[in-house]
Design an enzyme around this catalytic site. Structure first.
Site, mmCIF file in Angstrom:
data_model
loop_
_atom_site.group_PDB
_atom_site.id
_atom_site.type_symbol
_atom_site.label_atom_id
_atom_site.label_comp_id
_atom_site.label_asym_id
_atom_site.label_seq_id
_atom_site.Cartn_x
_atom_site.Cartn_y
_atom_site.Cartn_z
ATOM 1 N N SER A 181 -2.356 -12.293 -13.038
ATOM 2 C CA SER A 181 -3.376 -12.453 -12.006
ATOM 3 C C SER A 181 -4.753 -12.839 -12.527
ATOM 4 O O SER A 181 -5.548 -13.411 -11.798
ATOM 5 C CB SER A 181 -3.471 -11.166 -11.186
ATOM 6 N N HIS A 209 1.688 -12.556 -7.342
ATOM 7 C CA HIS A 209 0.886 -13.778 -7.211
ATOM 8 C C HIS A 209 1.747 -15.045 -7.215
ATOM 9 O O HIS A 209 1.213 -16.153 -7.190
ATOM 10 C CB HIS A 209 -0.167 -13.859 -8.323
ATOM 11 N N LYS A 240 -0.601 -10.618 -0.354
ATOM 12 C CA LYS A 240 -1.343 -11.737 -0.950
ATOM 13 C C LYS A 240 -1.050 -13.014 -0.159
ATOM 14 O O LYS A 240 -1.601 -13.187 0.916
ATOM 15 C CB LYS A 240 -1.025 -11.815 -2.432
HETATM 16 C C1 LIG Z 1 -1.609 -7.101 -6.144
HETATM 17 C C2 LIG Z 1 -0.539 -6.773 -7.083
HETATM 18 C C3 LIG Z 1 0.291 -5.658 -6.903
HETATM 19 C C4 LIG Z 1 0.021 -4.639 -5.811
HETATM 20 O O1 LIG Z 1 0.439 -5.067 -4.572
HETATM 21 P P1 LIG Z 1 -0.108 -4.301 -3.269
HETATM 22 O O2 LIG Z 1 0.741 -4.831 -2.184
HETATM 23 O O3 LIG Z 1 -1.550 -4.652 -3.131
HETATM 24 O O4 LIG Z 1 0.097 -2.835 -3.499
HETATM 25 C C5 LIG Z 1 1.320 -5.447 -7.773
HETATM 26 N N1 LIG Z 1 1.530 -6.280 -8.819
HETATM 27 C C6 LIG Z 1 0.757 -7.354 -9.041
HETATM 28 C C7 LIG Z 1 1.055 -8.244 -10.198
HETATM 29 C C8 LIG Z 1 -0.312 -7.630 -8.195
HETATM 30 O O5 LIG Z 1 -1.082 -8.692 -8.422
#
Ligand SMILES: *Cc1c(COP(=O)(O)O)cnc(C)c1O
Length: 389
Positions: A181, A209, A240
């Protein structure tokens, strides 16, 4: 207040941190902050779906019919909408089955804790997301190994030198983010799977992502590499690119059935609400029907990346729409973000401890909701600010 608690708070609370920005609008191409309209280049709503009319309507209709809350999935909380969403996710991903959780964080914890315990072995990329690190802790796994970021030599070195007394009867898990990320680079999945097969390890990809972004029509990083069905456990988030909230695990039916029966995060935490679930069903319907949004995202991402590169910025190793402007110095990154904001562009500075000291950056995330003119406006402002900091 309890004295020890008071001392702990005094010792740990940092009162000099800048306050977070408060968003006064929906998460569209622009955000309203302090009454000011700024170009949104920092949210992870890659496809612009958070403010899509079709999604709003789907949530509204579901509320009309069913209201808000659901319940515990294993008691009286499994709604037909939950099952429909799980089917849609599996169809979209081209896998046998999927199970939803209330977040990607929860899905990671469930994915690991349900299957791996104290005596098992986990080997993790050093830049994996915090929720994977926590998931390994929750599972109580003793034998943890970290390999240098994307370093397959190092991964093999660890796999080939696992002490026999540790390895005896233990399951081995190799776990990685699909898209990292902070840098936007990808896990080398073909090499990871080859090594896993050679050493009898189980593979897991957290594609938070990558889902809705990478691969054909946003099917994810596994699809990007043409490796459908070759990664044992796939985790994604629904917050996301899919712009609502929740997380999921997808894979073979028998694996998903096991999670349905044994995952503590599924059994002891409430299910997604009615409007969240209905909105997500609409999201997957849109994405199953058309690649249009994903194509638009990539058009914008390619334009942004090529333009900032042309302007002389280092964007690191990114292979995804995440476009880091590598600035290095912590203060420079902070000033850069502040000046961009003054110019009407909102992009956050990413600094220690989110990235190592001296590797500060501005992270730009374009979306399908931006027009070509929005991207050109951003590039113009980035170049202007770049000359002054
Ligand atoms: C954002 C993210 C998460 C967490 O996901 P949520 O739905 O916000 O709890 C987990 N792993 C990665 C790699 C992320 O970027």
């Amino acid at each position: 207040m309890n004295k020890q608690l008071q001392n702990f708070i005094t010792a740990n609370y940092n009162s000099s941190l800048p306050p977070v920005r408060i968003i006064e609008s929906g998460q569209g191409a622009y955000l309203t902050i302090d009454g000011k309209n700024v170009l949104n280049l920092c949210s992870s709503h890659y496809l612009g779906l958070a403010v899509d009319l079709r999604i709003k309507k789907a949530a509204q209709n579901a509320i009309e019919t069913y209201g808000m809350g659901t319940g515990y999935r294993t008691l009286a909380g499994t709604h037909v909408l939950h099952l429909k969403l799980e089917e849609k996710i599996a169809t979209f991903k081209g896998v046998e089955a999927a199970i939803i959780f209330s977040g990607g964080y929860m899905a990671n914890c469930a994915a690991i804790q349900t299957i791996f315990g104290k005596e098992d072995i986990v080997i993790s990329d050093e830049l994996n997301h915090a929720s994977i690190i926590d998931a390994i802790r929750v599972a109580g796994i003793k034998n943890k190994y970290i390999y240098r970021h994307r370093d397959m030599k190092h991964l093999e070195e660890i796999l080939s030198t696992l002490p026999p007394e540790v390895k005896d009867g233990a399951k081995i898990l190799i776990v990685t983010d699909g898209v990292f990320s902070m840098d936007g680079d990808l896990a080398p999945l073909p090499e990871i799977v080859t090594l896993a097969q050679k050493y009898g390890a189980i593979t897991m990809v957290d594609d938070a992502h990558g889902e809705g972004v990478m691969g054909k029509g946003g099917r994810g990083t596994v699809d990007h590499f043409g490796m459908q069905g070759q990664v044992d456990i796939e985790v994604g988030t629904l917050s996301k690119a899919f712009s609502v909230m929740g997380g999921f695990i997808s894979g073979k039916k028998e694996l998903i059935d096991l999670y349905r029966q044994k995952a503590r995060q599924f059994m002891f935490s409430n299910a997604l609400s009615v409007p969240d679930t209905a909105a997500l069903i609409e999201v997957f319907d849109i994405l199953i029907q058309s690649d249009e949004l994903v194509n638009k995202l990539w058009e914008n991402a390619n334009l942004l990346k090529s333009q900032v590169k042309k302007a002389g910025f280092d964007v690191g190793n990114s292979q995804s729409p995440i476009t880091p402007l590598m600035l290095g110095d912590e203060d420079t990154a902070g000033q850069f973000a502040a000046k961009l904001f003054e110019e009407g562009v909102f992009a956050t500075a990413i600094r220690f401890p989110m990235v190592p000291k001296g590797k500060a950056r501005i992270r730009l995330i374009p979306s399908a909701s931006h027009s070509k003119e929005d991207i050109e406006f951003a590039v113009e402002k980035i170049m202007k600010v770049g000359k002054s900091v």
